[in-house]
Design a protein around this motif. Sequence first.
Motif, mmCIF file in Angstrom:
data_model
loop_
_atom_site.group_PDB
_atom_site.id
_atom_site.type_symbol
_atom_site.label_atom_id
_atom_site.label_comp_id
_atom_site.label_asym_id
_atom_site.label_seq_id
_atom_site.Cartn_x
_atom_site.Cartn_y
_atom_site.Cartn_z
ATOM 1 N N ILE A 147 -6.611 -9.391 29.373
ATOM 2 C CA ILE A 147 -7.036 -10.431 28.422
ATOM 3 C C ILE A 147 -6.155 -10.410 27.172
ATOM 4 O O ILE A 147 -5.676 -11.458 26.720
ATOM 5 C CB ILE A 147 -8.525 -10.231 28.049
ATOM 6 C CG1 ILE A 147 -9.409 -10.572 29.256
ATOM 7 C CG2 ILE A 147 -8.906 -11.075 26.836
ATOM 8 C CD1 ILE A 147 -10.848 -10.083 29.129
ATOM 9 N N ALA A 148 -5.959 -9.213 26.612
ATOM 10 C CA ALA A 148 -5.160 -9.109 25.381
ATOM 11 C C ALA A 148 -3.742 -9.619 25.633
ATOM 12 O O ALA A 148 -3.196 -10.394 24.828
ATOM 13 C CB ALA A 148 -5.129 -7.661 24.898
ATOM 14 N N GLU A 149 -3.150 -9.222 26.755
ATOM 15 C CA GLU A 149 -1.775 -9.640 27.041
ATOM 16 C C GLU A 149 -1.697 -11.137 27.340
ATOM 17 O O GLU A 149 -0.723 -11.792 26.965
ATOM 18 C CB GLU A 149 -1.208 -8.833 28.216
ATOM 19 C CG GLU A 149 -1.035 -7.338 27.934
ATOM 20 C CD GLU A 149 -0.032 -7.059 26.825
ATOM 21 O OE1 GLU A 149 0.913 -7.850 26.669
ATOM 22 O OE2 GLU A 149 -0.208 -6.048 26.101
ATOM 23 N N LEU A 150 -2.719 -11.686 28.004
ATOM 24 C CA LEU A 150 -2.666 -13.115 28.317
ATOM 25 C C LEU A 150 -2.873 -13.967 27.073
ATOM 26 O O LEU A 150 -2.216 -15.007 26.908
ATOM 27 C CB LEU A 150 -3.705 -13.475 29.389
ATOM 28 C CG LEU A 150 -3.613 -14.920 29.913
ATOM 29 C CD1 LEU A 150 -2.235 -15.204 30.524
ATOM 30 C CD2 LEU A 150 -4.709 -15.210 30.942
ATOM 31 N N SER A 151 -3.754 -13.518 26.170
ATOM 32 C CA SER A 151 -3.938 -14.310 24.948
ATOM 33 C C SER A 151 -2.658 -14.292 24.121
ATOM 34 O O SER A 151 -2.277 -15.303 23.534
ATOM 35 C CB SER A 151 -5.143 -13.813 24.146
ATOM 36 O OG SER A 151 -4.963 -12.482 23.724
ATOM 37 N N ALA B 119 -1.706 -26.322 17.523
ATOM 38 C CA ALA B 119 -2.417 -25.465 16.567
ATOM 39 C C ALA B 119 -3.817 -25.145 17.095
ATOM 40 O O ALA B 119 -4.290 -24.009 16.992
ATOM 41 C CB ALA B 119 -2.493 -26.140 15.197
ATOM 42 N N GLY B 120 -4.479 -26.138 17.677
ATOM 43 C CA GLY B 120 -5.784 -25.894 18.294
ATOM 44 C C GLY B 120 -5.676 -24.906 19.443
ATOM 45 O O GLY B 120 -6.437 -23.936 19.524
ATOM 46 N N ASP B 121 -4.717 -25.137 20.330
ATOM 47 C CA ASP B 121 -4.525 -24.235 21.468
ATOM 48 C C ASP B 121 -4.225 -22.814 20.997
ATOM 49 O O ASP B 121 -4.667 -21.836 21.603
ATOM 50 C CB ASP B 121 -3.366 -24.733 22.341
ATOM 51 C CG ASP B 121 -3.709 -26.034 23.063
ATOM 52 O OD1 ASP B 121 -4.906 -26.374 23.158
ATOM 53 O OD2 ASP B 121 -2.773 -26.713 23.530
ATOM 54 N N SER B 122 -3.469 -22.699 19.919
ATOM 55 C CA SER B 122 -3.085 -21.376 19.418
ATOM 56 C C SER B 122 -4.287 -20.628 18.844
ATOM 57 O O SER B 122 -4.463 -19.427 19.091
ATOM 58 C CB SER B 122 -2.008 -21.521 18.342
ATOM 59 O OG SER B 122 -0.820 -22.045 18.910
ATOM 60 N N LEU B 123 -5.114 -21.319 18.073
ATOM 61 C CA LEU B 123 -6.321 -20.677 17.539
ATOM 62 C C LEU B 123 -7.271 -20.290 18.669
ATOM 63 O O LEU B 123 -7.949 -19.256 18.603
ATOM 64 C CB LEU B 123 -7.023 -21.612 16.543
ATOM 65 C CG LEU B 123 -6.304 -21.741 15.203
ATOM 66 C CD1 LEU B 123 -6.808 -22.949 14.420
ATOM 67 C CD2 LEU B 123 -6.500 -20.468 14.362
ATOM 68 N N HIS B 124 -7.306 -21.115 19.704
ATOM 69 C CA HIS B 124 -8.132 -20.831 20.882
ATOM 70 C C HIS B 124 -7.709 -19.485 21.496
ATOM 71 O O HIS B 124 -8.539 -18.606 21.747
ATOM 72 C CB HIS B 124 -7.950 -21.973 21.880
ATOM 73 C CG HIS B 124 -8.934 -21.987 23.009
ATOM 74 N ND1 HIS B 124 -9.059 -23.042 23.873
ATOM 75 C CD2 HIS B 124 -9.828 -21.064 23.444
ATOM 76 C CE1 HIS B 124 -9.999 -22.778 24.772
ATOM 77 N NE2 HIS B 124 -10.472 -21.586 24.544
ATOM 78 N N ALA B 125 -6.397 -19.301 21.698
ATOM 79 C CA ALA B 125 -5.891 -18.046 22.274
ATOM 80 C C ALA B 125 -6.159 -16.862 21.339
ATOM 81 O O ALA B 125 -6.533 -15.774 21.783
ATOM 82 C CB ALA B 125 -4.401 -18.172 22.571
ATOM 83 N N LEU B 126 -5.976 -17.081 20.038
ATOM 84 C CA LEU B 126 -6.146 -15.985 19.073
ATOM 85 C C LEU B 126 -7.574 -15.448 19.060
ATOM 86 O O LEU B 126 -7.793 -14.255 18.826
ATOM 87 C CB LEU B 126 -5.742 -16.447 17.668
ATOM 88 C CG LEU B 126 -4.240 -16.544 17.415
ATOM 89 C CD1 LEU B 126 -3.969 -17.138 16.040
ATOM 90 C CD2 LEU B 126 -3.573 -15.164 17.537
ATOM 91 N N ALA B 127 -8.551 -16.312 19.313
ATOM 92 C CA ALA B 127 -9.942 -15.861 19.319
ATOM 93 C C ALA B 127 -10.132 -14.712 20.311
ATOM 94 O O ALA B 127 -10.799 -13.709 20.009
ATOM 95 C CB ALA B 127 -10.870 -17.025 19.668
ATOM 96 N N PHE B 128 -9.528 -14.848 21.490
ATOM 97 C CA PHE B 128 -9.694 -13.814 22.519
ATOM 98 C C PHE B 128 -8.839 -12.589 22.214
ATOM 99 O O PHE B 128 -9.211 -11.460 22.543
ATOM 100 C CB PHE B 128 -9.421 -14.409 23.900
ATOM 101 C CG PHE B 128 -10.436 -15.455 24.268
ATOM 102 C CD1 PHE B 128 -11.718 -15.085 24.634
ATOM 103 C CD2 PHE B 128 -10.145 -16.811 24.190
ATOM 104 C CE1 PHE B 128 -12.688 -16.035 24.937
ATOM 105 C CE2 PHE B 128 -11.104 -17.770 24.486
ATOM 106 C CZ PHE B 128 -12.385 -17.384 24.861
ATOM 107 N N ASP B 129 -7.705 -12.821 21.576
ATOM 108 C CA ASP B 129 -6.866 -11.703 21.129
ATOM 109 C C ASP B 129 -7.634 -10.826 20.130
ATOM 110 O O ASP B 129 -7.601 -9.593 20.212
ATOM 111 C CB ASP B 129 -5.614 -12.299 20.466
ATOM 112 C CG ASP B 129 -4.491 -11.287 20.356
ATOM 113 O OD1 ASP B 129 -4.495 -10.302 21.112
ATOM 114 O OD2 ASP B 129 -3.621 -11.486 19.498
ATOM 115 N N ILE B 130 -8.338 -11.469 19.210
ATOM 116 C CA ILE B 130 -9.128 -10.729 18.213
ATOM 117 C C ILE B 130 -10.202 -9.881 18.905
ATOM 118 O O ILE B 130 -10.362 -8.695 18.618
ATOM 119 C CB ILE B 130 -9.797 -11.708 17.216
ATOM 120 C CG1 ILE B 130 -8.750 -12.428 16.368
ATOM 121 C CG2 ILE B 130 -10.811 -10.971 16.331
ATOM 122 C CD1 ILE B 130 -9.305 -13.640 15.603
#
Lengths: 300, 300
Positions: A147-151, B119-130
Amino acid sequence: MARSASPLLEQALADTAADIDRYFDALLAVPADPRARLYEAMRHAAIGGGKRLRPLLVRASANLFAVDSECALRAGAAVEAIHVYSLIHDDLPAMDDDDLRRGKPTVHKAFDEATAILAGDSLHALAFDILADEATHSDPFVRLELIAELSRASGPAGMAGGQMMDLAADGQGFDLATVTRLQQLKTGALIGWCLEAGAILGRIPHEGRAALRGYARDIGLAFQIADDLIDVEGDAAVAGKAVGKDADAGKETFVSLMGVARAREQAHALVDQAVAQLSGFGSEGDLLRAIARYVVERDR
Amino acid sequence: MARSASPLLEQALADTAADIDRYFDALLAVPADPRARLYEAMRHAAIGGGKRLRPLLVRASANLFAVDSECALRAGAAVEAIHVYSLIHDDLPAMDDDDLRRGKPTVHKAFDEATAILAGDSLHALAFDILADEATHSDPFVRLELIAELSRASGPAGMAGGQMMDLAADGQGFDLATVTRLQQLKTGALIGWCLEAGAILGRIPHEGRAALRGYARDIGLAFQIADDLIDVEGDAAVAGKAVGKDADAGKETFVSLMGVARAREQAHALVDQAVAQLSGFGSEGDLLRAIARYVVERDR
């Protein structure tokens, strides 16, 4: 460019395509309520099309480490969901404005723009839902690393960042180093994830994945050069999408910067280099070797 | 409607807003390359605006179980990243076509549509990274449950599905049950996640979260009814966004179906019910009680 896939690769391509279609068909069952249109749009984009190169790479990488095939399929479906969402959004009028994708009307053409935006967002969310489920791997740390790598690979430091650079590229006269960096983010990061995913599923520690990362970097660039060659030389009917778009946009590509002959030479050199990265593997690496050759010999 | 937040709530609102701004400021450092515009667009949308109701709900729920404040902040930032991405996409011309959000130009107005999509797609991905990062919680199962629940709450079975129903609602004459279901998906699912997140971080098992789920359902509906009332009665300058849009679109809302008086009555009844759900908690539940009242008394 004649397509000359080996029997091993032909079988793996066909199996992966069938498995991914079956997986999305079950995942995207259409509900009997006003959300039906959203699911139909996701199905339109996610089922019955595409080379499924990313799930194939996950499968081939997982093969190296005797990973359970269901685990590899789920990881492959997750990265394909990300890839498909990015295609849907990329095709929108505000982005590349494409009418044709994988030989079918793009989602905003077959449905409408709002539905296309939401279908992309929905596939984006589903990718993480798939990976978080224990069916993807019994070890929670494996799921979290995927998950971390895919995000990261899909977010602003990866694919989305590369797309932003691509938007900025029109008429900017980017040099070869910048185009390389752009493509490493835009397509390379996600391809890199596919190769790492097989190793993560096989519990190979980070330091044991250098050869796979090198392979991914090489075929990622080779893939993009081949794409640029198809854009210059290709037939839209075969490619299943519009061609000649980069030149029309005044955008620098590997081909515009290197010329057709040197670009083709470079793609083949990268493939040789990718294959050389696999020297530590025996016959279990044959599928990855075949994929490396296929990447530059495909015609779409 | 006069805003009458308690001192406890005023302080928590101010603290949460400052913490979230500081968090996003650090997360979204602008790189010195062509991706700068993407990060600037994310910063425009994510920093310095909004009530931060969702991070506040995570904080208030986490308070019940003595969860570390950094963990609660990170979970709050993740859900806020999802909320902000959905606002950016929702405001696009193909969706609600709004020019104003949180008193500022929307992202596609301040930048352009393509940048807004990315920008929306990027924030979407960052949520899961966090959420995937161990700083969010030391227990991997806690992180995985937060991720699984957030992908579901924001995906086609949650927020995105509700937005699809909302798009289908124009002139469809939805009844009260359908509008309720629409809103439970569109805004309720994410609010539900916020309350669950506090309990997940506090390692409260699923069966111990019934009161919080009830509270979330009640304030989620109350919040939406209040939103509909603001849309009918509100002042665009105070609301920081366009008002009167639902009636213009011929869309059924709680207010159009129940009338202003009964809608207001219903919102207050839901708040009383939400507060009653908290009877098992002592003073540690005071912030959630204050939020429930605030939800219907706010003016934006």
